[in-house]
Design an enzyme around this catalytic site. Structure first.
Site, PDB file in Angstrom:
ATOM      1  N   LYS A  99       0.777  -1.131   0.139  1.00 54.51           N
ATOM      2  CA  LYS A  99       0.075   0.161  -0.164  1.00 54.51           C
ATOM      3  C   LYS A  99       0.903   1.196   0.066  1.00 54.51           C
ATOM      4  CE  LYS A  99      -0.420  -0.498   4.792  1.00 54.51           C
ATOM      5  NZ  LYS A  99      -1.129  -0.724   6.137  1.00 54.51           N
ATOM      6  N   TYR A 135      13.288  31.472   5.714  1.00 53.09           N
ATOM      7  CA  TYR A 135      11.789  32.087   5.956  1.00 53.09           C
ATOM      8  C   TYR A 135      11.881  32.505   7.369  1.00 53.09           C
ATOM      9  CZ  TYR A 135      10.203  31.054   1.232  1.00 53.09           C
ATOM     10  OH  TYR A 135      10.078  31.163  -0.082  1.00 53.09           O
TER      11      TYR A 135
HETATM   12  C1  LIG Z   1      -0.312  -2.039   6.956  1.00 55.54           C
HETATM   13  C2  LIG Z   1      -0.854  -3.161   7.323  1.00 55.54           C
HETATM   14  C3  LIG Z   1      -0.031  -4.457   7.649  1.00 55.54           C
HETATM   15  C4  LIG Z   1       1.330  -4.247   7.501  1.00 55.54           C
HETATM   16  O1  LIG Z   1       2.122  -3.723   8.486  1.00 55.54           O
HETATM   17  P1  LIG Z   1       3.642  -3.691   8.687  1.00 55.54           P
HETATM   18  O2  LIG Z   1       3.913  -3.379  10.266  1.00 55.54           O
HETATM   19  O3  LIG Z   1       4.247  -2.578   7.788  1.00 55.54           O
HETATM   20  O4  LIG Z   1       4.332  -5.295   8.654  1.00 55.54           O
HETATM   21  C5  LIG Z   1      -0.641  -5.551   7.769  1.00 55.54           C
HETATM   22  N1  LIG Z   1      -2.001  -5.366   8.052  1.00 55.54           N
HETATM   23  C6  LIG Z   1      -2.883  -4.619   7.835  1.00 55.54           C
HETATM   24  C7  LIG Z   1      -4.414  -4.821   8.232  1.00 55.54           C
HETATM   25  C8  LIG Z   1      -2.399  -3.234   7.934  1.00 55.54           C
HETATM   26  O5  LIG Z   1      -3.237  -2.222   7.463  1.00 55.54           O
END
Ligand SMILES: *Cc1c(COP(=O)(O)O)cnc(C)c1O
Length: 371
Positions: A41, A267
């Site tokens: 993701k 800035y």
């Molecule tokens: C993002 C996510 C993961 C991955 O978690 P990591 O800590 O990056 O391994 C797994 N399960 C769900 C439901 C998530 O939202």
């Protein structure tokens, strides 16, 4: 050792050898028959989801997961054929989900009923879905006492079939919360035993993210869902040793300034020099993902192995760093984070975490793939 090309502009290098190393390390921590779901993701945690997924597909990963439907569609469009779980789908995208053979997580009665309605209308039978239970994170998921309701709904339709039942741990990286995590795992076992007893087939079960895999080998069930580990972070000093950050954020010195005593930099004149100083201007700013909180001495970059703190406020497209007493020139390479000076180290300077800074690197930064 991969020979890194020298940066002439701001780039994010993605090292696929490091990705392979991380994938194989996680594989070495799970049983041979436990399936591996790669979480890609948010553009592959800020890298490049399509490149990462294609590479992992070749390494024979079992499953992919993304948060939103559009991310799954993008993977399909780039040639990903393995199953893709959509962790957080919305009913407005259910037709798109079916058109692209994406598999939704169904987390409450509303999305369950809506998905049954749409999959029936689209003449689907046994469309693969994943039922999510809340066991303590209190974010998404059915409750333990919803099992009866779900099973009844399933018995009334042939349009969907439960491919997996899953939950998510709230504090798998925090060993002080071990008791809570063990309770979540116990509760997941009770829910799934009860669920599976009432249907005539056996869906896959999964609850572990990366830290769950590392800290709870007893809870791997049929599949694990790994994100951050693939990208090179183990969420503890000890575990980080086993992983290699895949992304290196690099830039270059655009200009060097001599700042006399009493002059200011940037800035709002946030930095006032108390002596003669030397600064370097770097073409990366908050629009690239280096938030304003890194300004005023908190964050730093690395030039020829030495740390140079950010002076004054982070601008939209630039930062200025202090290079007083450093031997460097315009055109020299600058590392913002990478294998040695890691994203986690930088994130820690503002009480943030690796996840936040790596996913923040904006699409303006060119991705360069090292194979
Ligand atoms: C993002 C996510 C993961 C991955 O978690 P990591 O800590 O990056 O391994 C797994 N399960 C769900 C439901 C998530 O939202």
């Amino acid at each position: 050792m991969v020979q890194m090309p020298k940066a002439h502009q701001t780039i994010l290098e993605i090292n696929l050898k490091a990705l392979k190393h991380n994938f194989e390390h996680i594989k070495s921590r799970i049983n041979k028959d436990t399936k591996f779901m790669a979480v890609v993701k948010a553009f592959g945690y800020g890298s490049d989801a399509s490149i990462i997924a294609k590479y992992l597909q070749k390494l024979d990963v079992d499953y992919f997961a993304v948060a939103y439907t559009s991310e799954g569609v993008a993977l399909r469009n780039s040639g990903i054929t393995k199953p893709i779980l959509i962790l957080h789908p919305q009913p407005i995208n259910f037709v798109t989900i079916i058109q692209h053979c994406l598999e939704p997580s169904l987390y409450n009665a509303k999305v369950l009923n809506e998905f049954i309605k749409i999959s029936s209308k689209e003449n689907q039978t046994n469309y693969p879905v994943h039922i999510k239970f809340n066991t303590g994170l209190n974010r998404l998921g059915f409750w333990e006492n919803d099992v009866e309701y779900i099973v009844t709904k399933l018995s009334e339709t042939s349009s969907i079939k439960v491919k997996s039942i899953f939950s998510h741990l709230a504090a798998s990286e925090d060993l002080n919360e071990k008791e809570f995590t063990l309770n979540q795992i116990e509760s997941f076992k009770n829910i799934t035993e009860n669920f599976v007893k009432r249907i005539s087939y056996k869906p896959m079960l999964h609850i572990c993210n990366t830290s769950g895999v590392l800290n709870h080998p007893e809870a791997h069930f049929d599949m694990v869902r790994c994100g951050i580990g693939l990208y090179g972070f183990g969420n503890s000093e000890k575990e980080n040793q086993n992983f290699k950050p895949i992304a290196t954020l690099k830039s270059v010195i655009s200009q060097i300034h001599i700042i006399e005593e009493g002059e200011t930099v940037g800035y709002n004149r946030a930095y006032k020099s108390s002596s003669s100083q030397k600064t370097a201007t770097i073409p990366i700013g908050h629009a690239d993902g280096i938030g304003r909180q890194y300004g005023n001495g908190k964050g730093f970059v690395t030039i020829k192995g030495k740390q140079a703190p950010i002076v004054g406020n982070v601008c939209m497209d630039m930062i200025m760093v202090n290079i007083t007493n450093m031997d460097c020139s315009e055109g020299d390479e600058v590392v913002i984070f990478g294998e040695h000076s890691t994203a986690e180290n930088l994130a820690t300077t503002v009480n943030s975490i690796s996840y936040e800074i790596i996913t923040a690197i904006s699409q303006r930064v060119k991705r360069v793939i090292l194979n």
